[in-house]
Scaffold this motif. Structure first.
Motif, PDB file in Angstrom:
ATOM      1  N   GLY A 202       0.849  -1.048  -0.101  1.00 48.88           N
ATOM      2  CA  GLY A 202       0.038  -0.102  -0.048  1.00 48.88           C
ATOM      3  C   GLY A 202       1.067   1.169  -0.031  1.00 48.88           C
ATOM      4  N   ASP A 203       2.112   1.168  -0.516  1.00 47.45           N
ATOM      5  CA  ASP A 203       3.068   2.192  -0.297  1.00 47.45           C
ATOM      6  C   ASP A 203       3.338   2.754  -1.494  1.00 47.45           C
ATOM      7  N   SER A 204       4.444   3.816  -1.923  1.00 47.98           N
ATOM      8  CA  SER A 204       4.676   3.840  -3.143  1.00 47.98           C
ATOM      9  C   SER A 204       6.256   4.504  -3.308  1.00 47.98           C
ATOM     10  N   VAL A 205       6.913   4.689  -4.361  1.00 48.99           N
ATOM     11  CA  VAL A 205       8.236   4.925  -4.399  1.00 48.99           C
ATOM     12  C   VAL A 205       8.579   5.963  -5.741  1.00 48.99           C
ATOM     13  N   GLY A 206       9.466   6.736  -5.871  1.00 50.85           N
ATOM     14  CA  GLY A 206       9.871   7.594  -6.812  1.00 50.85           C
ATOM     15  C   GLY A 206      11.191   7.355  -7.350  1.00 50.85           C
ATOM     16  N   GLY A 207      11.930   8.078  -8.133  1.00 49.80           N
ATOM     17  CA  GLY A 207      12.940   7.773  -8.830  1.00 49.80           C
ATOM     18  C   GLY A 207      13.207   8.692  -9.885  1.00 49.80           C
ATOM     19  N   ILE A 208      14.141   8.377 -10.872  1.00 43.20           N
ATOM     20  CA  ILE A 208      15.001   9.553 -11.663  1.00 43.20           C
ATOM     21  C   ILE A 208      14.689   8.871 -13.137  1.00 43.20           C
ATOM     22  N   VAL A 209      14.251   9.918 -14.005  1.00 42.29           N
ATOM     23  CA  VAL A 209      14.325   9.599 -15.290  1.00 42.29           C
ATOM     24  C   VAL A 209      15.413  10.457 -15.938  1.00 42.29           C
ATOM     25  N   ILE A 293      22.789  16.654 -25.414  1.00 38.52           N
ATOM     26  CA  ILE A 293      22.201  17.450 -24.388  1.00 38.52           C
ATOM     27  C   ILE A 293      21.412  16.206 -23.183  1.00 38.52           C
ATOM     28  N   PHE A 294      22.146  16.192 -21.972  1.00 38.68           N
ATOM     29  CA  PHE A 294      21.749  15.188 -21.112  1.00 38.68           C
ATOM     30  C   PHE A 294      21.191  15.768 -19.935  1.00 38.68           C
ATOM     31  N   ILE A 295      20.037  15.382 -19.588  1.00 36.60           N
ATOM     32  CA  ILE A 295      19.292  15.861 -18.417  1.00 36.60           C
ATOM     33  C   ILE A 295      18.741  14.704 -17.460  1.00 36.60           C
ATOM     34  N   ARG A 296      18.266  14.890 -16.091  1.00 34.12           N
ATOM     35  CA  ARG A 296      17.881  14.060 -15.178  1.00 34.12           C
ATOM     36  C   ARG A 296      16.750  14.665 -14.539  1.00 34.12           C
ATOM     37  N   ALA A 297      15.752  13.941 -14.217  1.00 32.66           N
ATOM     38  CA  ALA A 297      14.533  14.545 -13.422  1.00 32.66           C
ATOM     39  C   ALA A 297      14.402  13.580 -12.309  1.00 32.66           C
ATOM     40  N   ALA A 298      13.983  13.939 -11.135  1.00 30.84           N
ATOM     41  CA  ALA A 298      13.642  13.164  -9.864  1.00 30.84           C
ATOM     42  C   ALA A 298      12.044  13.475  -9.557  1.00 30.84           C
ATOM     43  N   PHE A 299      11.633  12.242  -9.741  1.00 27.82           N
ATOM     44  CA  PHE A 299       9.988  12.259  -9.304  1.00 27.82           C
ATOM     45  C   PHE A 299       9.763  11.695  -7.785  1.00 27.82           C
ATOM     46  N   LYS A 300       8.876  12.355  -7.153  1.00 26.81           N
ATOM     47  CA  LYS A 300       8.892  11.856  -5.717  1.00 26.81           C
ATOM     48  C   LYS A 300       7.872  10.497  -5.872  1.00 26.81           C
ATOM     49  N   PRO A 301       7.940   9.994  -4.538  1.00 28.39           N
ATOM     50  CA  PRO A 301       6.968   8.825  -4.455  1.00 28.39           C
ATOM     51  C   PRO A 301       5.652   9.248  -4.480  1.00 28.39           C
ATOM     52  N   THR A 302       4.682   8.582  -5.145  1.00 31.23           N
ATOM     53  CA  THR A 302       3.295   8.910  -5.574  1.00 31.23           C
ATOM     54  C   THR A 302       2.655   9.274  -4.212  1.00 31.23           C
ATOM     55  N   ALA A 303       1.914  10.466  -4.346  1.00 26.73           N
ATOM     56  CA  ALA A 303       1.284  10.951  -2.975  1.00 26.73           C
ATOM     57  C   ALA A 303       0.369  10.231  -2.095  1.00 26.73           C
ATOM     58  N   THR A 304      -0.577   9.501  -3.228  1.00 25.46           N
ATOM     59  CA  THR A 304      -1.602   8.527  -2.638  1.00 25.46           C
ATOM     60  C   THR A 304      -0.953   7.261  -2.248  1.00 25.46           C
ATOM     61  N   VAL A 305      -1.163   6.985  -1.039  1.00 21.54           N
ATOM     62  CA  VAL A 305      -0.689   5.652  -0.162  1.00 21.54           C
ATOM     63  C   VAL A 305      -1.802   5.052   0.406  1.00 21.54           C
ATOM     64  N   MET A 306      -2.167   3.642   0.441  1.00 15.64           N
ATOM     65  CA  MET A 306      -3.185   2.868   0.962  1.00 15.64           C
ATOM     66  C   MET A 306      -3.029   2.662   2.452  1.00 15.64           C
ATOM     67  N   ARG A 307      -2.717   4.019   3.235  1.00 12.34           N
ATOM     68  CA  ARG A 307      -2.606   3.981   4.580  1.00 12.34           C
ATOM     69  C   ARG A 307      -3.407   5.332   5.264  1.00 12.34           C
TER      70      ARG A 307
END
Ligand SMILES: Cc1cc2nc3c(=O)[nH]c(=O)nc-3n(C[C@H](O)[C@H](O)[C@H](O)COP(=O)(O)O)c2cc1C
Length: 361
Positions: A202-209, A293-307
Motif C-alpha cells: 500500500g506504499d509508493s516509490v519515486g525515482g529518476i528519469v 544534451i543530457f538531463i535528469r529529473a527526480a520524481f517523488k513517491p506517489t502521494a496517494t498511499v493506501m494508509r
C-alpha cells in the motif's frame, strides 16, 4: 494563467482529470511537416494508464483526435488542436476529498489559490493534464526530425535501485523492452519486483528519469533568461511530481575539481569541434555546444498511499484520511514519455528561435 508554454512553438493545454476531455492547442508549428495520428497515438499509448501491472489500473483508451491544423498528414501552419475524451470517471471514489485535503497533493494549495477546485482525480493538477503535452511533444518531434534531432528518455533509478545505461547509444527500443522502461535489464527486473512489493504494502516509490537529445547543433538557447537549461528545467519541473532537475554532471559536479570536471575541446579532421567529456550536458552559457544534451529529473513517491495519514478538513480541523482508488505505485515508467515531450517542446521552440534570429538562414 500558466497554461501556455513556449514562444514560437507555443502550446496551451486544457482539461481537468474528470472533465469532458483533455487536450492541447499548438500555435506556431511550421507548415508542410509530416504529422500522423499514428505517431501521436504511439506516444500517448506509452503514457496511458493501465498499460502494465506496475501502473495505475485506471482504464482510459486515450484515443486522440486531431481537430484542426493537419490535412492529409501534413501540418497547415495553422493552430493544431488535439483532444482526448475522458472515459473512466469514478466520481464516487472522490466523495471524501470534498471535505479533506490529501497529503502532498495539490488539493489544499488549489483551494488557497482559487477558492474552488475540481475535486475528482486532482482536477488540473492530475497527470492526466500531460496528455496534451505528450500529444504536442509528438508534433515537436516532427519539427526536430527536420533538424536531425533524436530524443530518448529512460528510467535510471527506482527508489534505491539504479540502472546503468550509456546515453550515447541507448535506443527507444531498448527502453521499451520492459515495462519499467529501464534499459539495464537486470536492474529493470529488480525495479519491477520492488514496485510490485511496494504496491502490495500500500506504499509508493519515486525515482529518476534520464533523457538525452542527440543531434542538437551548436547555437540553440537564448541567454540570459531563456538559456537552454533554464527552459528545459522549467519545462521538466512543470511536470506533476517532478521535484529535481539536473543538466550534465548536475549536483554530482561538486565532487570534482575544475581540472577533473572541464570538458576539453578537440577538432576532428573536418575541423568539427567536440569535447572529450560531456559534463556540461551539451550546454555552455545557456547555448547548446553540439554535444548530446543530457538531463535528469527526480520524481517523488506517489502521494496517494493506501494508509491512514494525518490531514485537515476544508474547514481546517485535524482529521485523518485513508488513501483509496487506483493509483500508480511508482510514476516513473509513465513519466518517461512526459519528460521526452517537455524536452521536445523546449528544443522545437529553440530551433525556431535560432532560425528566426539568423537572417541569412
Ligand atoms: C506519470 C504520473 C502519474 C501520476 N499518477 C499519480 C497517481 O496515480 N496518484 C497520485 O497520487 N499522484 C500521481 N501523480 C502525481 C500527482 O499528480 C502530483 O504529485 C500531485 O498533483 C501534486 O503535485 P506535485 O507533486 O507536483 O506537487 C502522477 C504523476 C505522474 C508524473
Amino acid at each position: 494563467m500558466g497554461n501556455t508554454f513556449g514562444r514560437l512553438f507555443r502550446v496551451t493545454t486544457f482539461g481537468e482529470s474528470h472533465g469532458g476531455a483533455v487536450g492541447v492547442v499548438i500555435d506556431g508549428c511550421p507548415p508542410r511537416l509530416s504529422i500522423t495520428l499514428e505517431a501521436i497515438q504511439a506516444d500517448l499509448d506509452r503514457r496511458r494508464p493501465g498499460q502494465s501491472r506496475i501502473t495505475t489500473q485506471r482504464k482510459e483508451s486515450d484515443t486522440a483526435q486531431i481537430l484542426s491544423g493537419v490535412q492529409n498528414g501534413l501540418s497547415l501552419g495553422t493552430p493544431i488542436a488535439m483532444l482526448v475524451r475522458n472515459e473512466d470517471q469514478r466520481s464516487k471514489d472522490y466523495d471524501e476529498l470534498r471535505e479533506k485535503y490529501r497529503p502532498s497533493h495539490a488539493d489544499f494549495t488549489y483551494d488557497q489559490k482559487y477558492g474552488i477546485r475540481a475535486v475528482e482525480g486532482g482536477g488540473r493538477a492530475s497527470a492526466r493534464e500531460t496528455v496534451g503535452r505528450v500529444a504536442a511533444g509528438a508534433v515537436a518531434r516532427a519539427v526536430l526530425t527536420a533538424y536531425g534531432v533524436e530524443i530518448v528518455g529512460w528510467v535510471e533509478q527506482v527508489h534505491q535501485i539504479r540502472g546503468v545505461t550509456d546515453p550515447s547509444t541507448v535506443t527507444r527500443k531498448q527502453v521499451d523492452a520492459n515495462i519499467v522502461r529501464c534499459p539495464d535489464s537486470k536492474a529493470a527486473e529488480q525495479m519491477i519486483a520492488h514496485i510490485e512489493e511496494i504496491r502490495k504494502a500500500g506504499d509508493s516509490v519515486g525515482g529518476i528519469v534520464s533523457c538525452v537529445a542527440r543531434g542538437v547543433p551548436a547555437g540553440w538557447g537564448e541567454p540570459v533568461f531563456d538559456k537552454l537549461e533554464a527552459d528545459l528545467g522549467k519545462g521538466v519541473l512543470s511536470l506533476p511530481a517532478c521535484k529535481g532537475f539536473e543538466v550534465g554532471s548536475g549536483f554530482t559536479g561538486v565532487d570534482f575539481t575544475g581540472i577533473e570536471h572541464n570538458d576539453e575541446f578537440f577538432a576532428d579532421d573536418e575541423r568539427q569541434v567536440s569535447t572529450f567529456s560531456n559534463r556540461s550536458g551539451g550546454i555552455q552559457g545557456g547555448i547548446s555546444n553540439g554535444m548530446p544534451i543530457f538531463i535528469r529529473a527526480a520524481f517523488k513517491p506517489t502521494a496517494t498511499v493506501m494508509r491512514e495519514q494525518r490531514t485537515v478538513t476544508v474547514s481546517h480541523e485535524n482529521t485523518t484520511i485513508q488513501g483509496r482508488g487506483r493509483h500508480d505505485p511508482c510514476v516513473l515508467p509513465r513519466a518517461v514519455p512526459m519528460v521526452e515531450a517537455m524536452v521536445a517542446l523546449v528544443l522545437a521552440d529553440h530551433a525556431l528561435l535560432q532560425s528566426a534570429i539568423q537572417m541569412s538562414s
